[in-house]
Design a protein around this motif. Structure first.
Motif, PDB file in Angstrom:
ATOM      1  N   ILE A   1       0.959  -1.250   0.051  1.00 30.61           N
ATOM      2  CA  ILE A   1      -0.038  -0.062  -0.091  1.00 30.61           C
ATOM      3  C   ILE A   1       1.074   1.151   0.062  1.00 30.61           C
ATOM      4  N   ASN A   2       1.981   1.213   0.778  1.00 30.05           N
ATOM      5  CA  ASN A   2       2.899   2.352   0.950  1.00 30.05           C
ATOM      6  C   ASN A   2       4.069   2.406   0.056  1.00 30.05           C
ATOM      7  N   LYS A   3       3.971   1.618  -1.012  1.00 28.04           N
ATOM      8  CA  LYS A   3       5.082   1.518  -2.124  1.00 28.04           C
ATOM      9  C   LYS A   3       6.341   1.268  -1.588  1.00 28.04           C
ATOM     10  N   ALA A   4       6.536   0.728  -0.304  1.00 28.76           N
ATOM     11  CA  ALA A   4       7.893   0.360  -0.062  1.00 28.76           C
ATOM     12  C   ALA A   4       8.323  -1.166  -0.453  1.00 28.76           C
ATOM     13  N   TYR A   5       9.610  -1.243  -0.621  1.00 32.05           N
ATOM     14  CA  TYR A   5       9.867  -2.692  -1.104  1.00 32.05           C
ATOM     15  C   TYR A   5       9.854  -3.495   0.251  1.00 32.05           C
ATOM     16  N   PHE A   6       9.687  -4.988   0.198  1.00 29.58           N
ATOM     17  CA  PHE A   6       9.742  -5.659   1.162  1.00 29.58           C
ATOM     18  C   PHE A   6      10.529  -6.885   0.943  1.00 29.58           C
ATOM     19  N   PHE A   7      11.550  -7.084   1.846  1.00 30.76           N
ATOM     20  CA  PHE A   7      12.593  -8.269   1.556  1.00 30.76           C
ATOM     21  C   PHE A   7      12.397  -8.882   2.993  1.00 30.76           C
ATOM     22  N   CYS A   8      11.958 -10.274   2.788  1.00 26.88           N
ATOM     23  CA  CYS A   8      11.663 -10.977   4.105  1.00 26.88           C
ATOM     24  C   CYS A   8      12.597 -12.122   4.068  1.00 26.88           C
ATOM     25  N   ASP A   9      13.460 -12.497   5.188  1.00 25.46           N
ATOM     26  CA  ASP A   9      14.129 -13.478   5.175  1.00 25.46           C
ATOM     27  C   ASP A   9      13.280 -14.653   5.826  1.00 25.46           C
ATOM     28  N   THR A  10      12.940 -15.658   4.858  1.00 21.04           N
ATOM     29  CA  THR A  10      12.188 -16.785   5.248  1.00 21.04           C
ATOM     30  C   THR A  10      12.955 -18.029   5.402  1.00 21.04           C
ATOM     31  N   VAL A  11      14.343 -17.834   5.963  1.00 22.48           N
ATOM     32  CA  VAL A  11      15.104 -18.863   5.992  1.00 22.48           C
ATOM     33  C   VAL A  11      14.573 -20.085   6.832  1.00 22.48           C
ATOM     34  N   GLN A  12      13.928 -19.389   8.095  1.00 23.36           N
ATOM     35  CA  GLN A  12      13.507 -20.668   8.922  1.00 23.36           C
ATOM     36  C   GLN A  12      11.949 -21.025   8.773  1.00 23.36           C
ATOM     37  N   SER A  13      11.405 -20.358   7.724  1.00 23.38           N
ATOM     38  CA  SER A  13      10.107 -20.856   7.492  1.00 23.38           C
ATOM     39  C   SER A  13       9.800 -21.544   6.233  1.00 23.38           C
ATOM     40  N   VAL A  14      10.639 -21.187   5.210  1.00 24.10           N
ATOM     41  CA  VAL A  14      10.345 -21.887   3.985  1.00 24.10           C
ATOM     42  C   VAL A  14      10.533 -23.536   4.126  1.00 24.10           C
ATOM     43  N   GLY A  15       9.403 -24.308   3.609  1.00 26.65           N
ATOM     44  CA  GLY A  15       9.513 -25.563   4.024  1.00 26.65           C
ATOM     45  C   GLY A  15       8.965 -26.265   5.203  1.00 26.65           C
ATOM     46  N   LYS A  16       8.783 -25.041   6.171  1.00 24.44           N
ATOM     47  CA  LYS A  16       7.935 -25.386   7.391  1.00 24.44           C
ATOM     48  C   LYS A  16       6.705 -24.992   7.745  1.00 24.44           C
ATOM     49  N   THR A  17       6.477 -24.046   6.795  1.00 26.34           N
ATOM     50  CA  THR A  17       4.858 -23.474   6.992  1.00 26.34           C
ATOM     51  C   THR A  17       4.550 -23.174   5.395  1.00 26.34           C
ATOM     52  N   GLU A  18       3.231 -23.071   5.222  1.00 26.38           N
ATOM     53  CA  GLU A  18       2.638 -22.627   3.804  1.00 26.38           C
ATOM     54  C   GLU A  18       3.359 -21.095   3.512  1.00 26.38           C
TER      55      GLU A  18
ATOM     56  N   THR B   1       0.405 -13.184  -1.420  1.00 26.29           N
ATOM     57  CA  THR B   1       1.269 -12.113  -0.419  1.00 26.29           C
ATOM     58  C   THR B   1       2.286 -11.437  -1.301  1.00 26.29           C
ATOM     59  N   PRO B   2       1.874 -10.033  -1.258  1.00 29.27           N
ATOM     60  CA  PRO B   2       2.737  -9.147  -2.026  1.00 29.27           C
ATOM     61  C   PRO B   2       4.111  -8.761  -1.293  1.00 29.27           C
ATOM     62  N   ILE B   3       4.959  -9.872  -1.561  1.00 31.56           N
ATOM     63  CA  ILE B   3       6.271  -9.664  -1.196  1.00 31.56           C
ATOM     64  C   ILE B   3       7.252  -9.563  -2.296  1.00 31.56           C
ATOM     65  N   ASP B   4       8.267  -8.528  -2.062  1.00 32.37           N
ATOM     66  CA  ASP B   4       9.008  -8.467  -3.303  1.00 32.37           C
ATOM     67  C   ASP B   4      10.154  -9.669  -3.470  1.00 32.37           C
ATOM     68  N   PHE B   5      10.893  -9.901  -2.204  1.00 30.36           N
ATOM     69  CA  PHE B   5      11.886 -10.959  -2.154  1.00 30.36           C
ATOM     70  C   PHE B   5      11.733 -11.649  -0.912  1.00 30.36           C
ATOM     71  N   ILE B   6      11.862 -13.082  -1.242  1.00 29.06           N
ATOM     72  CA  ILE B   6      12.183 -13.967  -0.163  1.00 29.06           C
ATOM     73  C   ILE B   6      13.368 -14.739  -0.318  1.00 29.06           C
ATOM     74  N   ILE B   7      13.968 -15.498   0.802  1.00 29.24           N
ATOM     75  CA  ILE B   7      14.972 -16.090   0.576  1.00 29.24           C
ATOM     76  C   ILE B   7      15.093 -17.693   1.285  1.00 29.24           C
ATOM     77  N   ALA B   8      15.786 -18.566   0.718  1.00 24.76           N
ATOM     78  CA  ALA B   8      15.803 -19.868   1.421  1.00 24.76           C
ATOM     79  C   ALA B   8      17.117 -20.441   1.343  1.00 24.76           C
ATOM     80  N   SER B   9      17.501 -21.327   2.337  1.00 26.12           N
ATOM     81  CA  SER B   9      18.616 -22.187   2.317  1.00 26.12           C
ATOM     82  C   SER B   9      18.317 -23.498   2.477  1.00 26.12           C
TER      83      SER B   9
END
Ligand code: PLP
Length: 373
Positions: free
Chosen positions: A168-185, A191-199
């Motif tokens: 809504i506020n036109k800010a970029y959103f980088f989310c470190d999803t390292v602990q959640s990818v593969g462990k939650t949907e 979900t309007p995220i710009d960047f997520i990461i996984a390891s």
């Protein structure tokens, strides 16, 4: 000696099927994915099928997934691009982020003379979203860098709320999803995220491979130059076996998610209950925490505390004090220091993090040994 691994937020053991898949690829598909002959085409097929598997589980398009060697690499790349290519003037982040984010933000802010705002942490270990909301009303080109699940205490960011706020506020959103990818949907289509990461090594896959999701509409510069791999964004011959291992691990994690989540949640509940029987004054750090991470402060004297991890290790039990990167250091965890009182932080904190490979017998053994110390 028995060995009990309860440090799954640091890294996870590989699933047998993942190892088998990687060995199969190593043996049969050694071709360079850029080669046009059948060996190359076969390897290329593995890379692209893996990308599609990831995209299917995260509900995004395969073109939006770029393989990297790690979450730290992805973080450094994307945060730099936010500044140099996307022209942000301010980072909004928090002091409880992983050092991959914190140190990169600090470096970029110094070099490019940017503003950094650290969102306050509530005394239950959660982010104060209302502060982000107020900050985003200001007309400054901003990137919000906040993690989904905290790796030390397991607190959870409301991904939907935060992403909508940024959108809504036109800010970029980088989310470190390292602990959640593969462990939650995670449903990127909603979900309007710009960047997520996984390891991969955090979800029973190999080390040295991860990915970044980059929303389709966002154009950034390459991390490495010198080849056309990964749409020219990350040149270098693809690590086919690592990529196949990552995709296999993610696929199995999502296929077994409901069952394994229920099992791990129960292990955590049992662990808390048993801890309370031996330490009635035990304090759980963080509220509403993720199902596989338990961070507790133990009411024991300082001299006992100093030897705690060592003694557990001598008995074959691996847990962590705060985050793995800090083990051996006598400084308090940067995460706990952010929201615990001065008195509370004096007590030794243990991070116990579970996986579906753990058993209730292992938890009982941990409790017995803690009781003897
Ligand atoms: N972010 C979080 C939340 C982590 O837990 C970790 C690993 O400890 C990282 C980033 C860094 O991951 P990698 O080891 O892939 O660089």
């Amino acid at each position: 000696m028995q060995k009990i691994y309860l440090d799954n937020a640091a890294t996870t053991p590989l699933r047998t099927e993942v190892i088998d898949e990687m060995v199969r690829v190593l043996k049969n598909d050694f071709g360079n994915p850029s080669s046009t002959h059948s060996f190359g085409r076969s390897a290329k097929n593995i890379v692209e099928t893996s990308r599609k598997t990831i995209a299917k589980h995260l509900r995004c398009s395969a073109q939006e997934i770029i393989f990297t060697s790690s979450a730290t690499e992805s973080t450094n790349w994307i945060l730099s691009q936010l500044v140099t290519k996307l022209g942000i003037k301010r980072f909004i982040t928090s002091k409880i982020e992983h050092h991959a984010t914190l140190h990169t933000v600090e470096h970029l802010a110094k070099v490019h003379n940017l503003e950094v705002v650290y969102v306050p942490i509530l005394n239950n270990g959660n982010i104060d979203i209302s502060v982000v909301s107020k900050l985003l009303e200001e007309p400054v080109k901003t990137a919000v860098c906040l993690m989904h699940v905290n790796n030390e205490i397991g607190t959870i960011l409301d991904l939907k709320k935060m992403s909508e706020l940024c959108s809504i506020n036109k800010a970029y959103f980088f989310c470190d999803t390292v602990q959640s990818v593969g462990k939650t949907e995670i449903d990127l289509s909603q979900t309007p995220i710009d960047f997520i990461i996984a390891s991969a090594h955090k979800f029973h896959g190999p080390k040295g491979i991860g990915f970044v999701y980059i929303k389709k509409s966002i154009l950034i510069d390459p991390l490495f130059y010198g080849g056309e791999q990964e749409k020219g964004l990350r040149a270098s011959t693809e690590a086919t076996h690592q990529i196949a291992g990552l995709a296999k691990a993610l696929d199995l994690s999502y296929l077994n998610l409901d069952e394994e989540r229920a099992y791990i949640s129960e292990l955590k509940t049992q662990c808390v209950n048993l801890l309370k029987t031996i330490f009635p004054a035990v304090v759980i750090n963080g509220e509403n925490t993720f199902y596989n991470i338990l961070n507790v402060s133990l009411p024991i004297s300082e001299d006992k505390a100093a030897m705690l991890l060592f003694q557990l290790d001598m008995k074959g039990i691996a847990v962590s004090r705060g985050s793995a990167c800090q083990s051996g250091s006598s400084r308090p965890s940067h995460v706990l220091a952010e929201f615990l009182s001065e008195e509370a932080i004096k007590h030794p904190a243990l991070r116990i993090s579970f996986s579906h490979f753990n058993t209730i017998e292992e938890i009982k053994t941990l409790i017995e040994i803690l009781n003897q110390i």
